[in-house]
Write a protein that holds these residues in place. Sequence first.
Motif, short mmCIF file in Angstrom:
data_model
loop_
_atom_site.label_atom_id
_atom_site.label_comp_id
_atom_site.label_asym_id
_atom_site.label_seq_id
_atom_site.Cartn_x
_atom_site.Cartn_y
_atom_site.Cartn_z
N TRP A 121 41.15 33.24 42.16
CA TRP A 121 42.08 33.08 43.09
C TRP A 121 42.01 34.01 44.38
N VAL A 122 41.98 35.31 44.05
CA VAL A 122 41.96 36.55 44.97
C VAL A 122 40.91 36.36 45.85
N ASP A 123 39.46 36.10 44.94
CA ASP A 123 38.30 35.99 45.75
C ASP A 123 38.31 34.81 46.82
N LYS A 124 38.85 33.58 46.44
CA LYS A 124 38.83 32.65 47.29
C LYS A 124 39.73 32.60 48.49
N TYR A 125 40.84 33.30 48.31
CA TYR A 125 42.00 33.16 49.29
C TYR A 125 42.28 34.62 50.11
N LEU A 126 41.92 35.70 49.11
CA LEU A 126 42.76 37.01 49.80
C LEU A 126 41.47 38.03 50.04
N SER A 127 40.30 37.64 49.38
CA SER A 127 39.40 38.86 49.13
C SER A 127 38.83 39.11 50.61
N THR A 128 38.55 40.38 50.89
CA THR A 128 38.01 41.00 52.14
C THR A 128 36.41 41.04 51.70
N ALA A 129 36.26 42.31 50.80
CA ALA A 129 34.80 42.61 50.85
C ALA A 129 34.21 41.48 49.69
N PRO A 130 32.82 41.22 49.99
CA PRO A 130 32.24 40.52 49.08
C PRO A 130 31.50 41.46 48.14
N SER A 131 31.34 40.79 46.79
CA SER A 131 30.97 41.65 45.76
C SER A 131 30.02 40.90 44.81
N PRO A 132 28.79 41.39 44.44
CA PRO A 132 27.90 40.69 43.60
C PRO A 132 28.62 40.30 42.24
N ILE A 133 29.44 41.34 41.65
CA ILE A 133 29.89 40.86 40.33
C ILE A 133 30.82 39.85 40.50
N ILE A 134 31.60 39.71 41.70
CA ILE A 134 32.44 38.47 41.62
C ILE A 134 31.74 37.27 41.87
N GLU A 135 30.64 37.23 42.59
CA GLU A 135 29.60 36.32 42.63
C GLU A 135 29.20 35.53 41.52
N ASN A 136 29.10 36.79 40.57
CA ASN A 136 28.61 36.19 39.22
C ASN A 136 29.43 35.55 38.70
N ILE A 137 30.67 36.17 38.64
CA ILE A 137 31.83 35.27 37.78
C ILE A 137 32.02 34.11 38.31
N LYS A 138 31.94 33.82 39.54
CA LYS A 138 32.27 32.80 40.34
C LYS A 138 31.30 31.79 39.97
N ASN A 139 29.90 32.05 40.04
CA ASN A 139 28.97 30.86 39.69
C ASN A 139 28.53 31.00 38.15
N HIS A 140 29.02 31.72 37.54
CA HIS A 140 28.76 31.61 35.88
C HIS A 140 30.00 31.69 35.12
N THR A 141 31.17 31.18 35.37
CA THR A 141 32.13 31.68 35.02
C THR A 141 32.32 31.35 33.48
N PRO A 142 31.68 30.31 32.82
CA PRO A 142 32.02 30.32 31.48
C PRO A 142 31.14 31.39 30.66
N GLU A 143 29.86 31.83 31.60
CA GLU A 143 28.89 32.47 30.60
C GLU A 143 29.79 33.98 30.85
N PHE A 144 30.29 34.26 31.84
CA PHE A 144 30.77 35.66 32.01
C PHE A 144 31.87 35.70 30.99
N ILE A 145 32.87 34.80 30.76
CA ILE A 145 33.84 34.79 29.90
C ILE A 145 33.22 34.88 28.43
N GLU A 146 32.21 34.24 27.95
CA GLU A 146 31.60 34.39 26.79
C GLU A 146 30.94 35.82 26.56
N LYS A 147 30.41 36.23 27.48
CA LYS A 147 29.54 37.36 27.46
C LYS A 147 30.86 38.74 27.21
N THR A 148 31.94 38.46 28.11
CA THR A 148 32.80 39.61 27.74
C THR A 148 33.47 39.54 26.45
N LYS A 149 33.84 38.37 26.12
CA LYS A 149 34.27 38.19 24.59
C LYS A 149 33.43 38.62 23.71
N LYS A 150 31.94 38.50 23.87
CA LYS A 150 31.05 38.89 22.97
C LYS A 150 30.94 40.48 23.00
#
Lengths: 142, 142
Positions: free
Chosen positions: B103-132
Amino acid sequence: MNTYKSHVEKSECPIAHALDVIGDRWTLIIIREMMFMGKHEFGEFLEAPEKISTNILADRLKKLSSLGIIDFIEHPQNKTKKLYYLTDIGVGLIDVMVEVILWVDKYLSTAPSPIIENIKNHTPEFIEKTKKNIQSWNEKNL
Amino acid sequence: MNTYKSHVEKSECPIAHALDVIGDRWTLIIIREMMFMGKHEFGEFLEAPEKISTNILADRLKKLSSLGIIDFIEHPQNKTKKLYYLTDIGVGLIDVMVEVILWVDKYLSTAPSPIIENIKNHTPEFIEKTKKNIQSWNEKNL
DNA sequence: ATTATTACTTGCAAAATGCAAGTAGAATGT
DNA sequence: ACATTCTACTTGCATTTTGCAAGTAATAAT
Protein backbone atom coordinates in the motif's frame (compact mmCIF):
# COMPACT_ATOMS: atom_id res chain seq x y z
CA MET A 1 -3.82 22.83 16.22
CA ASN A 2 -3.03 19.38 14.94
CA THR A 3 -1.37 17.05 17.36
CA TYR A 4 0.44 14.93 14.82
CA LYS A 5 3.88 15.44 13.43
CA SER A 6 4.45 15.73 9.75
CA HIS A 7 6.56 13.10 8.13
CA VAL A 8 10.14 14.29 8.18
CA GLU A 9 12.47 11.30 8.33
CA LYS A 10 14.04 10.66 4.96
CA SER A 11 14.09 7.29 3.16
CA GLU A 12 12.07 5.57 5.83
CA CYS A 13 11.05 1.99 5.41
CA PRO A 14 7.47 1.52 4.22
CA ILE A 15 6.35 0.08 7.55
CA ALA A 16 7.60 3.13 9.41
CA HIS A 17 6.03 5.34 6.79
CA ALA A 18 2.70 3.56 7.22
CA LEU A 19 2.93 3.98 10.98
CA ASP A 20 3.24 7.73 10.51
CA VAL A 21 -0.19 7.51 8.93
CA ILE A 22 -2.12 4.69 10.60
CA GLY A 23 0.02 3.99 13.67
CA ASP A 24 -2.44 5.16 16.28
CA ARG A 25 -5.54 4.06 18.09
CA TRP A 26 -8.15 5.83 15.97
CA THR A 27 -7.27 6.28 12.32
CA LEU A 28 -8.18 2.77 11.22
CA ILE A 29 -11.41 2.94 13.20
CA ILE A 30 -12.46 5.96 11.15
CA ILE A 31 -11.40 4.27 7.93
CA ARG A 32 -13.33 1.16 8.94
CA GLU A 33 -16.45 3.23 9.41
CA MET A 34 -16.07 4.79 5.98
CA MET A 35 -15.00 1.62 4.21
CA PHE A 36 -17.33 -0.98 5.63
CA MET A 37 -20.12 0.93 7.31
CA GLY A 38 -20.72 3.43 4.55
CA LYS A 39 -20.48 6.38 6.92
CA HIS A 40 -19.64 9.85 5.66
CA GLU A 41 -20.48 12.38 8.37
CA PHE A 42 -18.71 13.59 11.50
CA GLY A 43 -21.75 12.74 13.58
CA GLU A 44 -21.90 9.24 12.14
CA PHE A 45 -18.30 8.55 13.08
CA LEU A 46 -19.08 9.61 16.63
CA GLU A 47 -21.67 6.85 16.83
CA ALA A 48 -19.05 4.12 16.40
CA PRO A 49 -18.97 1.78 19.41
CA GLU A 50 -15.42 2.80 20.32
CA LYS A 51 -16.66 6.31 21.24
CA ILE A 52 -14.03 8.48 19.66
CA SER A 53 -13.94 11.94 21.14
CA THR A 54 -14.71 14.96 19.03
CA ASN A 55 -11.30 16.58 19.23
CA ILE A 56 -9.49 13.43 18.16
CA LEU A 57 -11.97 12.84 15.38
CA ALA A 58 -11.56 16.37 14.07
CA ASP A 59 -7.80 16.02 14.24
CA ARG A 60 -7.69 12.71 12.40
CA LEU A 61 -10.09 13.83 9.69
CA LYS A 62 -7.85 16.82 9.13
CA LYS A 63 -4.75 14.65 9.05
CA LEU A 64 -6.26 12.09 6.68
CA SER A 65 -7.44 14.88 4.39
CA SER A 66 -4.05 16.53 4.35
CA LEU A 67 -2.50 13.18 3.45
CA GLY A 68 -4.96 12.63 0.64
CA ILE A 69 -6.38 9.45 2.12
CA ILE A 70 -9.82 10.97 2.48
CA ASP A 71 -11.45 14.07 1.06
CA PHE A 72 -14.76 15.84 1.63
CA ILE A 73 -17.49 17.85 -0.01
CA GLU A 74 -20.20 20.04 1.40
CA HIS A 75 -23.45 18.26 2.10
CA PRO A 76 -25.77 19.25 -0.75
CA GLN A 77 -28.75 19.78 1.57
CA ASN A 78 -27.07 21.01 4.71
CA LYS A 79 -24.28 23.54 4.89
CA THR A 80 -23.37 22.59 8.43
CA LYS A 81 -22.32 19.16 7.28
CA LYS A 82 -19.40 17.83 5.36
CA LEU A 83 -19.40 14.52 3.58
CA TYR A 84 -16.13 12.70 3.98
CA TYR A 85 -15.17 9.94 1.59
CA LEU A 86 -12.21 7.69 0.85
CA THR A 87 -9.95 8.66 -2.01
CA ASP A 88 -8.27 6.00 -4.12
CA ILE A 89 -5.46 5.97 -1.57
CA GLY A 90 -7.96 5.31 1.18
CA VAL A 91 -9.77 2.65 -0.79
CA GLY A 92 -6.37 1.07 -1.42
CA LEU A 93 -6.21 0.29 2.29
CA ILE A 94 -8.89 -2.34 1.87
CA ASP A 95 -6.33 -5.10 1.33
CA VAL A 96 -4.58 -4.14 4.54
CA MET A 97 -7.88 -4.03 6.41
CA VAL A 98 -8.91 -7.45 5.13
CA GLU A 99 -5.59 -9.02 6.10
CA VAL A 100 -5.90 -7.52 9.56
CA ILE A 101 -9.39 -8.97 9.89
CA LEU A 102 -8.21 -12.39 8.71
CA TRP A 103 -5.25 -12.33 11.10
CA VAL A 104 -7.40 -11.50 14.10
CA ASP A 105 -9.93 -14.10 13.13
CA LYS A 106 -7.31 -16.79 12.66
CA TYR A 107 -5.25 -16.18 15.78
CA LEU A 108 -7.02 -13.95 18.27
CA SER A 109 -10.71 -14.20 17.67
CA THR A 110 -13.07 -15.45 20.30
CA ALA A 111 -16.61 -15.27 18.96
CA PRO A 112 -17.35 -16.75 15.54
CA SER A 113 -19.23 -14.45 13.20
CA PRO A 114 -21.03 -15.14 9.94
CA ILE A 115 -19.73 -11.86 8.49
CA ILE A 116 -16.15 -12.95 9.08
CA GLU A 117 -16.91 -16.39 7.69
CA ASN A 118 -18.03 -14.70 4.51
CA ILE A 119 -14.90 -12.54 4.29
CA LYS A 120 -12.77 -15.61 4.90
CA ASN A 121 -14.44 -17.83 2.35
CA HIS A 122 -14.98 -15.22 -0.36
CA THR A 123 -12.19 -12.74 0.17
CA PRO A 124 -11.81 -11.38 -3.39
CA GLU A 125 -15.57 -11.10 -3.81
CA PHE A 126 -15.87 -9.25 -0.52
CA ILE A 127 -13.17 -6.82 -1.55
CA GLU A 128 -14.78 -6.21 -4.93
CA LYS A 129 -18.20 -5.72 -3.44
CA THR A 130 -16.86 -3.25 -0.91
CA LYS A 131 -15.07 -1.29 -3.60
CA LYS A 132 -18.22 -1.30 -5.70
CA ASN A 133 -20.28 0.08 -2.82
CA ILE A 134 -17.79 2.89 -2.37
CA GLN A 135 -17.68 3.58 -6.07
CA SER A 136 -21.44 3.80 -6.46
CA TRP A 137 -21.65 6.29 -3.60
CA ASN A 138 -18.96 8.32 -5.31
CA GLU A 139 -20.78 8.30 -8.63
CA LYS A 140 -23.94 9.46 -6.96
CA ASN A 141 -22.36 12.19 -4.84
CA LEU A 142 -19.10 13.50 -6.27
CA MET B 1 4.64 -1.26 35.18
CA ASN B 2 3.11 -1.74 31.77
CA THR B 3 1.59 1.31 30.19
CA TYR B 4 -0.93 -0.48 28.02
CA LYS B 5 -4.45 -1.37 28.88
CA SER B 6 -5.61 -4.93 28.78
CA HIS B 7 -8.33 -5.79 26.35
CA VAL B 8 -11.65 -5.39 28.12
CA GLU B 9 -14.34 -4.47 25.59
CA LYS B 10 -16.48 -7.45 24.74
CA SER B 11 -17.31 -8.62 21.20
CA GLU B 12 -15.16 -5.97 19.56
CA CYS B 13 -14.80 -5.85 15.82
CA PRO B 14 -11.59 -7.44 14.54
CA ILE B 15 -10.13 -4.10 13.48
CA ALA B 16 -10.60 -2.68 16.97
CA HIS B 17 -9.19 -5.88 18.42
CA ALA B 18 -6.13 -5.60 16.18
CA LEU B 19 -5.65 -1.99 17.24
CA ASP B 20 -5.49 -3.10 20.86
CA VAL B 21 -2.45 -5.08 19.81
CA ILE B 22 -0.70 -3.21 17.02
CA GLY B 23 -2.33 0.22 17.19
CA ASP B 24 0.67 2.17 18.36
CA ARG B 25 3.83 3.69 17.04
CA TRP B 26 6.28 0.92 17.95
CA THR B 27 4.85 -2.58 17.96
CA LEU B 28 5.04 -3.13 14.22
CA ILE B 29 8.56 -1.69 14.15
CA ILE B 30 9.66 -4.40 16.56
CA ILE B 31 7.84 -7.05 14.58
CA ARG B 32 9.44 -5.76 11.39
CA GLU B 33 12.88 -6.15 12.96
CA MET B 34 12.13 -9.72 13.98
CA MET B 35 10.33 -10.70 10.80
CA PHE B 36 12.48 -9.17 8.09
CA MET B 37 15.76 -8.29 9.74
CA GLY B 38 16.23 -11.53 11.64
CA LYS B 39 16.82 -9.74 14.93
CA HIS B 40 16.29 -11.48 18.24
CA GLU B 41 17.96 -9.43 20.99
CA PHE B 42 16.95 -6.38 22.98
CA GLY B 43 20.12 -4.62 21.95
CA GLU B 44 19.52 -5.40 18.30
CA PHE B 45 16.06 -3.84 18.40
CA LEU B 46 17.59 -0.70 19.87
CA GLU B 47 19.75 -0.36 16.76
CA ALA B 48 16.73 0.10 14.48
CA PRO B 49 16.83 3.49 12.73
CA GLU B 50 13.68 4.70 14.48
CA LYS B 51 15.53 4.76 17.81
CA ILE B 52 13.03 3.18 20.12
CA SER B 53 13.69 3.99 23.75
CA THR B 54 14.51 1.26 26.21
CA ASN B 55 11.46 1.64 28.42
CA ILE B 56 9.06 1.46 25.49
CA LEU B 57 10.91 -1.50 24.02
CA ALA B 58 10.80 -3.38 27.32
CA ASP B 59 7.12 -2.59 27.64
CA ARG B 60 6.22 -3.76 24.16
CA LEU B 61 8.25 -6.95 24.40
CA LYS B 62 6.39 -7.73 27.59
CA LYS B 63 3.06 -6.96 26.00
CA LEU B 64 3.77 -8.99 22.87
CA SER B 65 4.92 -11.92 25.00
CA SER B 66 1.84 -11.78 27.17
CA LEU B 67 -0.31 -11.79 24.06
CA GLY B 68 1.52 -14.79 22.64
CA ILE B 69 2.71 -12.95 19.54
CA ILE B 70 6.34 -13.38 20.49
CA ASP B 71 8.15 -15.57 23.00
CA PHE B 72 11.71 -15.82 24.24
CA ILE B 73 14.38 -18.19 25.46
CA GLU B 74 17.60 -17.63 27.33
CA HIS B 75 20.63 -17.05 25.17
CA PRO B 76 22.55 -20.34 25.27
CA GLN B 77 25.94 -18.60 25.61
CA ASN B 78 24.99 -15.55 27.64
CA LYS B 79 22.66 -15.51 30.60
CA THR B 80 22.25 -11.76 30.46
CA LYS B 81 20.52 -12.06 27.09
CA LYS B 82 17.15 -13.24 25.99
CA LEU B 83 16.38 -14.37 22.49
CA TYR B 84 13.00 -13.16 21.33
CA TYR B 85 11.26 -14.81 18.43
CA LEU B 86 7.91 -14.70 16.64
CA THR B 87 5.35 -17.33 17.50
CA ASP B 88 2.97 -18.64 14.86
CA ILE B 89 0.67 -15.75 15.72
CA GLY B 90 3.49 -13.32 15.09
CA VAL B 91 4.52 -14.99 11.87
CA GLY B 92 0.88 -14.83 10.83
CA LEU B 93 1.23 -11.05 10.70
CA ILE B 94 3.40 -11.36 7.61
CA ASP B 95 0.41 -11.01 5.28
CA VAL B 96 -0.60 -7.80 7.03
CA MET B 97 2.95 -6.48 6.86
CA VAL B 98 3.24 -7.23 3.17
CA GLU B 99 -0.06 -5.54 2.36
CA VAL B 100 1.06 -2.49 4.32
CA ILE B 101 4.30 -2.40 2.36
CA LEU B 102 2.46 -2.74 -0.95
CA TRP B 103 0.00 0.00 0.00
CA VAL B 104 2.73 2.44 0.94
CA ASP B 105 4.65 1.61 -2.19
CA LYS B 106 1.64 2.04 -4.43
CA TYR B 107 0.26 5.25 -2.98
CA LEU B 108 2.74 7.01 -0.73
CA SER B 109 6.18 5.92 -1.69
CA THR B 110 8.77 8.37 -2.88
CA ALA B 111 12.01 6.53 -3.55
CA PRO B 112 11.97 3.36 -5.66
CA SER B 113 13.72 0.40 -4.10
CA PRO B 114 14.80 -2.92 -5.60
CA ILE B 115 13.75 -4.73 -2.43
CA ILE B 116 10.22 -3.43 -2.77
CA GLU B 117 10.22 -4.27 -6.47
CA ASN B 118 10.99 -7.83 -5.53
CA ILE B 119 8.21 -7.98 -2.94
CA LYS B 120 5.80 -6.51 -5.46
CA ASN B 121 6.67 -8.83 -8.31
CA HIS B 122 7.11 -12.02 -6.30
CA THR B 123 4.82 -11.57 -3.33
CA PRO B 124 4.05 -15.21 -2.51
CA GLU B 125 7.68 -16.23 -2.96
CA PHE B 126 8.79 -13.41 -0.70
CA ILE B 127 6.33 -14.48 1.97
CA GLU B 128 7.40 -18.10 1.74
CA LYS B 129 11.07 -17.24 1.87
CA THR B 130 10.56 -15.04 4.91
CA LYS B 131 8.63 -17.76 6.69
CA LYS B 132 11.34 -20.25 5.80
CA ASN B 133 14.04 -18.01 7.25
CA ILE B 134 12.11 -17.74 10.49
CA GLN B 135 11.45 -21.45 10.59
CA SER B 136 15.07 -22.40 10.09
CA TRP B 137 16.15 -20.11 12.93
CA ASN B 138 13.52 -21.76 15.10
CA GLU B 139 14.72 -25.26 14.24
CA LYS B 140 18.26 -24.30 15.09
CA ASN B 141 17.48 -22.53 18.35
CA LEU B 142 14.25 -23.72 19.93
C1' DA C 1 -37.75 34.91 16.51
C1' DT C 2 -36.46 31.05 19.07
C1' DT C 3 -34.69 26.66 19.59
C1' DA C 4 -32.16 22.73 18.00
C1' DT C 5 -28.40 20.63 15.13
C1' DT C 6 -24.02 20.18 13.68
C1' DA C 7 -19.17 20.38 13.24
C1' DC C 8 -15.73 21.61 15.51
C1' DT C 9 -12.74 24.18 19.43
C1' DT C 10 -11.06 24.90 24.08
C1' DG C 11 -9.40 23.92 28.74
C1' DC C 12 -7.80 20.90 31.72
C1' DA C 13 -6.75 16.36 33.92
C1' DA C 14 -4.86 11.90 32.96
C1' DA C 15 -2.16 8.83 30.39
C1' DA C 16 1.56 7.66 27.22
C1' DT C 17 6.00 8.79 25.44
C1' DG C 18 10.96 10.27 25.20
C1' DC C 19 15.13 11.07 27.34
C1' DA C 20 18.80 10.49 30.55
C1' DA C 21 20.48 8.30 34.26
C1' DG C 22 20.60 4.35 37.22
C1' DT C 23 20.80 -0.73 38.64
C1' DA C 24 21.72 -5.56 39.09
C1' DG C 25 23.69 -9.46 37.40
C1' DA C 26 26.61 -11.83 34.34
C1' DA C 27 30.76 -11.80 31.27
C1' DT C 28 35.34 -10.29 30.34
C1' DG C 29 40.08 -8.58 31.06
C1' DT C 30 44.29 -8.37 33.85
C1' DA D 1 40.42 -12.22 42.55
C1' DC D 2 39.15 -7.90 41.33
C1' DA D 3 37.79 -4.30 38.54
C1' DT D 4 35.66 -3.10 34.35
C1' DT D 5 32.41 -3.73 30.82
C1' DC D 6 28.00 -5.56 28.88
C1' DT D 7 23.41 -6.21 28.88
C1' DA D 8 18.65 -5.95 29.79
C1' DC D 9 15.98 -3.64 31.94
C1' DT D 10 13.94 0.24 35.57
C1' DT D 11 13.18 4.86 37.31
C1' DG D 12 12.24 9.79 37.40
C1' DC D 13 10.77 13.51 35.18
C1' DA D 14 9.57 16.71 31.28
C1' DT D 15 6.91 16.76 27.13
C1' DT D 16 3.30 15.20 24.22
C1' DT D 17 -0.96 13.00 23.34
C1' DT D 18 -5.39 11.66 24.77
C1' DG D 19 -10.06 11.83 27.00
C1' DC D 20 -13.72 14.29 28.82
C1' DA D 21 -16.82 18.06 29.40
C1' DA D 22 -18.15 22.24 28.21
C1' DG D 23 -18.25 25.71 24.96
C1' DT D 24 -19.08 28.23 20.18
C1' DA D 25 -20.46 29.75 15.71
C1' DA D 26 -23.04 28.80 11.79
C1' DT D 27 -26.95 26.82 9.78
C1' DA D 28 -31.61 24.50 9.97
C1' DA D 29 -36.02 23.68 11.77
C1' DT D 30 -40.26 25.34 14.16
